[in-house]
Design a protein around this motif. Structure first.
Motif, PDB file in Angstrom:
ATOM      1  N   GLU A  61       0.855  -1.194   0.000  1.00  0.00           N
ATOM      2  CA  GLU A  61       0.000   0.000   0.000  1.00  0.00           C
ATOM      3  C   GLU A  61       0.885   1.235   0.000  1.00  0.00           C
ATOM      4  N   SER A  62       0.565   2.213  -0.840  1.00  0.00           N
ATOM      5  CA  SER A  62       1.094   3.545  -0.623  1.00  0.00           C
ATOM      6  C   SER A  62       0.138   4.218   0.363  1.00  0.00           C
ATOM      7  N   GLY A  75       3.864   7.638   3.245  1.00  0.00           N
ATOM      8  CA  GLY A  75       4.176   6.381   3.910  1.00  0.00           C
ATOM      9  C   GLY A  75       3.853   5.229   2.990  1.00  0.00           C
ATOM     10  N   GLY A  76       4.362   4.053   3.349  1.00  0.00           N
ATOM     11  CA  GLY A  76       4.065   2.847   2.583  1.00  0.00           C
ATOM     12  C   GLY A  76       3.988   1.671   3.533  1.00  0.00           C
ATOM     13  N   ALA A  78       3.920  -2.942   3.647  1.00  0.00           N
ATOM     14  CA  ALA A  78       3.824  -4.283   3.073  1.00  0.00           C
ATOM     15  C   ALA A  78       3.193  -5.176   4.130  1.00  0.00           C
ATOM     16  N   ARG A  89      11.322  -6.161   7.025  1.00  0.00           N
ATOM     17  CA  ARG A  89      11.683  -5.273   8.145  1.00  0.00           C
ATOM     18  C   ARG A  89      13.196  -5.216   8.310  1.00  0.00           C
ATOM     19  N   ALA A  92      14.766  -4.053   4.316  1.00  0.00           N
ATOM     20  CA  ALA A  92      14.374  -2.775   3.698  1.00  0.00           C
ATOM     21  C   ALA A  92      14.271  -1.641   4.707  1.00  0.00           C
ATOM     22  N   GLY A  98      14.556   2.582   4.903  1.00  0.00           N
ATOM     23  CA  GLY A  98      13.275   3.172   4.511  1.00  0.00           C
ATOM     24  C   GLY A  98      12.283   3.333   5.647  1.00  0.00           C
ATOM     25  N   ALA A  99      12.755   3.647   6.849  1.00  0.00           N
ATOM     26  CA  ALA A  99      11.863   3.767   8.016  1.00  0.00           C
ATOM     27  C   ALA A  99      10.944   4.979   7.875  1.00  0.00           C
ATOM     28  N   ILE A 100       9.747   4.870   8.438  1.00  0.00           N
ATOM     29  CA  ILE A 100       8.793   5.985   8.409  1.00  0.00           C
ATOM     30  C   ILE A 100       9.039   6.898   9.612  1.00  0.00           C
TER      31      ILE A 100
ATOM     32  N   VAL B  84       4.643  -4.223   7.844  1.00  0.00           N
ATOM     33  CA  VAL B  84       5.736  -3.284   8.095  1.00  0.00           C
ATOM     34  C   VAL B  84       5.378  -1.966   7.419  1.00  0.00           C
ATOM     35  N   ALA B  85       5.452  -0.873   8.186  1.00  0.00           N
ATOM     36  CA  ALA B  85       5.211   0.465   7.633  1.00  0.00           C
ATOM     37  C   ALA B  85       6.553   1.091   7.293  1.00  0.00           C
ATOM     38  N   LEU B  86       6.626   1.708   6.117  1.00  0.00           N
ATOM     39  CA  LEU B  86       7.876   2.292   5.628  1.00  0.00           C
ATOM     40  C   LEU B  86       7.650   3.743   5.216  1.00  0.00           C
ATOM     41  N   SER B  87       8.702   4.373   4.662  1.00  0.00           N
ATOM     42  CA  SER B  87       8.669   5.819   4.467  1.00  0.00           C
ATOM     43  C   SER B  87       7.821   6.278   3.281  1.00  0.00           C
ATOM     44  N   SER B  88       7.549   5.393   2.316  1.00  0.00           N
ATOM     45  CA  SER B  88       6.715   5.757   1.168  1.00  0.00           C
ATOM     46  C   SER B  88       6.238   4.471   0.506  1.00  0.00           C
ATOM     47  N   GLY B  89       5.294   4.604  -0.411  1.00  0.00           N
ATOM     48  CA  GLY B  89       4.841   3.437  -1.166  1.00  0.00           C
ATOM     49  C   GLY B  89       5.983   2.824  -1.967  1.00  0.00           C
ATOM     50  N   ALA B  91       9.155   2.935  -1.137  1.00  0.00           N
ATOM     51  CA  ALA B  91      10.024   2.223  -0.190  1.00  0.00           C
ATOM     52  C   ALA B  91       9.478   0.812   0.037  1.00  0.00           C
ATOM     53  N   ALA B  92       8.147   0.670   0.051  1.00  0.00           N
ATOM     54  CA  ALA B  92       7.541  -0.657   0.224  1.00  0.00           C
ATOM     55  C   ALA B  92       7.757  -1.509  -1.026  1.00  0.00           C
ATOM     56  N   LEU B  93       7.554  -0.923  -2.208  1.00  0.00           N
ATOM     57  CA  LEU B  93       7.780  -1.650  -3.466  1.00  0.00           C
ATOM     58  C   LEU B  93       9.237  -2.098  -3.598  1.00  0.00           C
ATOM     59  N   GLY B  95      11.425  -2.274  -1.333  1.00  0.00           N
ATOM     60  CA  GLY B  95      11.746  -3.160  -0.218  1.00  0.00           C
ATOM     61  C   GLY B  95      11.347  -4.592  -0.501  1.00  0.00           C
ATOM     62  N   VAL B  96      10.173  -4.783  -1.078  1.00  0.00           N
ATOM     63  CA  VAL B  96       9.728  -6.136  -1.448  1.00  0.00           C
ATOM     64  C   VAL B  96      10.654  -6.705  -2.519  1.00  0.00           C
ATOM     65  N   PHE B  97      10.958  -5.906  -3.546  1.00  0.00           N
ATOM     66  CA  PHE B  97      11.810  -6.411  -4.628  1.00  0.00           C
ATOM     67  C   PHE B  97      13.217  -6.732  -4.106  1.00  0.00           C
ATOM     68  N   PHE B  98      13.791  -5.835  -3.308  1.00  0.00           N
ATOM     69  CA  PHE B  98      15.151  -6.028  -2.786  1.00  0.00           C
ATOM     70  C   PHE B  98      15.212  -7.264  -1.887  1.00  0.00           C
ATOM     71  N   ALA B 117       7.606   1.073 -10.068  1.00  0.00           N
ATOM     72  CA  ALA B 117       7.681  -0.391 -10.170  1.00  0.00           C
ATOM     73  C   ALA B 117       8.249  -0.767 -11.528  1.00  0.00           C
TER      74      ALA B 117
END
Lengths: 250, 146
Positions: A61-62, A75-76, A78, A89, A92, A98-100, B84-89, B91-93, B95-98, B117
Motif C-alpha cells: 500500500e502507498s 508512507g508505505g 507491506a 523489516r 528494507a 526506509g523507516a517511516i 511493516v510500515a515504511l517511508s513511502s509506497g 520504499a515498500a515496493l 523493499g519487497v523487490f530487494f 515499479a
C-alpha cells in the motif's frame, strides 16, 4: 512463468489505466510454480479489496494515498505472513533505511480512522462522474472498473467488495494542447499528481509517454488520470461541463 | 486500565477507529502520543544486543512506537497477520523487490503499474543485479501463466 520465476507483481486497479487483474487466479498460478505474488492495492484500499484474503503473499500500500487520505503525509506498507514481513523489516527498513518518521506514522494513523467513510464517497462519486463522462460527445473513452463496459468489470465486482475506488481515466477528442487547455479551465479539480486525497486531482499523460507501447489503443492519444475527491459530485460534474465549454479544442 | 485489544472479530469500521490505539500508560490519555525520539534507552549491558534487530527498541530506524501502532491498525484493516510500515509506497515496493529477488531470478510483472515499479523491474534490477523480467497483460491470467 519459468523455472526461475520468483515473483509475480501486479497492481489492481492499475496505475494509470485502471486495468483489473484477477488476484485469486494469479495467486494459484504463482503458487503452482513456487513463486510469490505481490499485489499493489493502493488504488483499491483495504475497504474495497484485501489481497491477503484472496491469496496474495504480499500486499503493498502507498499510505500516502487513500489510507492517509488528506494529501499531507507520505508512507508505505507491506503486509503478509510474519516470516515474509520480518525479512522486509530487517532488509528494507533496518539496512536500506526506509523507516517511516514517527510524525508521518501518527498523521496516517489519524487519517486512516475515516478510511471507510471516505471510500464510500470516493466510490460513489467516481461512479457518477464516470457515468457522466460516458454521455459526452467530446469524450473519446472512459476507463473505470465500475462501468459495465470495462473489460474486467466482472472480475472487479468479484474481488472489490465495496466499490471500485476513486480513480478513473479518460481522453478527449482533441489533440495534445486541447487536453492541456481543458485542465487549465478547471476550477475545482486540481492539476497535480497523486491520488486518494480529499481534493480531486487530474494529470495529463501525453501521447509521448514512454510506456505508450504497453497500453491499450484508446490510451495512445494522450489521456487524463483523475482521482475523484470528496467534493460534491455535482460540483465536479459542473467543473468538467464548464471546462468543456471554455477549452481550446482542435 | 482497560485494554481495548481490538482484533479481527470486530467489523471494518470499528477496526478503522480503534485499531492500533490504546490508553497511554503514562498519562491516561485516550490516544497514544507521538514519540519523536530517535533512540530508546539501552539495558544495563547492551553489548550482546543485535544492532541490526528490528525486534527491540534501540533506534527508530529499527522500529519506533508510532510505526508499531500504525502497523497494528493496517494489519487489522487487511485481515493480515503482519505489517511493516515504511517511508513511502515506493520504499515498500523497492523493499519487497530487494528482499525477495536475487541475481538470476525472473519476475513476471503487469504491463500497467506505477512508474517506479516499472523503473525498478524493467531497468534497475536487470541492469544492476541481473534479474530477468517479463511484462504481461495481467488482466488475462493466461498471459501470466505462459
Amino acid at each position: 512463468m519459468k523455472t526461475n520465476t520468483r515473483l509475480i507483481h501486479v497492481e489492481t486497479p492499475s496505475n494509470p489505466t485502471v486495468k483489473i487483474s484477477d488476484i485469486a487466479a494469479i495467486s494459484e498460478i504463482a503458487h503452482a510454480n513456487g513463486a510469490l505474488l505481490s499485489v499493489d492495492n493502493t488504488f483499491a484500499s483495504p475497504y474495497n479489496q484485501r489481497p491477503y484474503e484472496l491469496g496474495a503473499d504480499l500486499t503493498i500500500e502507498s499510505l500516502t494515498k487513500y489510507i492517509n487520505g488528506h494529501g499531507d503525509a507520505m508512507g508505505g506498507a507491506a503486509l503478509g505472513k510474519k516470516e515474509l514481513i520480518d525479512q522486509i523489516r530487517s532488509q528494507a527498513m533496518v539496512n536500506l533505511g526506509g523507516a517511516i518518521s514517527p510524525f508521518n506514522a501518527w498523521l496516517i494513523m489519524r487519517g486512516a480512522v475515516t478510511l471507510p467513510l471516505r471510500m464510500r464517497q470516493h466510490n460513489e462519486s467516481a461512479q457518477k462522474v464516470a457515468a457522466f463522462l460516458q454521455t459526452l460527445p467530446q469524450v473519446r473513452f472512459v476507463a473505470y472498473p465500475g462501468l459495465y463496459g470495462h473489460k474486467n468489470h466482472e472480475t472487479a465486482q468479484r474481488q472489490m467488495q465495496n466499490g471500485f475506488g476513486g480513480v478513473l481515466a479518460f481522453g478527449l477528442n482533441t489533440d495534445h494542447d486541447g487536453h492541456n487547455s481543458f485542465v487549465s479551465k478547471l476550477r475545482v479539480i486540481t492539476n497535480a499528481v497523486s491520488l486518494g486525497h480529499d481534493e480531486s486531482l487530474i494529470v495529463f499523460l501525453g501521447e509521448n509517454d514512454e510506456r505508450q507501447y504497453l497500453y491499450g489503443d484508446e490510451f495512445r492519444g494522450g489521456f487524463f488520470r483523475v482521482s475523484i475527491g470528496l467534493e460534491d459530485a455535482e460540483d465536479l460534474i459542473s467543473d468538467i461541463k464548464n471546462a468543456l465549454l471554455a477549452y481550446k479544442t482542435v | 486500565m482497560s485494554k481495548k485489544n481490538i482484533d479481527g472479530n470486530f467489523r471494518f469500521l470499528t477496526r478503522a477507529v480503534h485499531g492500533g490505539n490504546e490508553v497511554d500508560a503514562e498519562t491516561g490519555a485516550i490516544r497514544r502520543p507521538i514519540t519523536m525520539a530517535n533512540s530508546y534507552e539501552l539495558p544495563y549491558d547492551p553489548s550482546d544486543l543485535n544492532w541490526s534487530s528490528a525486534d527491540g527498541q534501540i533506534y527508530t530506524r529499527n522500529g519506533g512506537a508510532n510505526q508499531r501502532y500504525l502497523q497494528e491498525k493496517l494489519a487489522l484493516l487487511h485481515n493480515a497477520p503482519d505489517c511493516v510500515a515504511l517511508s513511502s509506497g515506493v520504499a515498500a515496493l523497492s523493499g519487497v523487490f530487494f528482499t525477495f529477488l536475487k541475481s538470476g531470478d525472473h519476475v513476471v510483472m503487469s504491463n500497467s503499474t506505477y512508474i517506479a515499479a516499472y523503473r525498478l523491474i524493467n531497468e534497475l534490477f536487470p541492469d544492476k543485479f541481473g534479474v530477468e523480467k517479463t511484462l504481461v497483460d495481467s488482466s488475462d491470467p493466461d498471459s501470466v501463466r505462459l
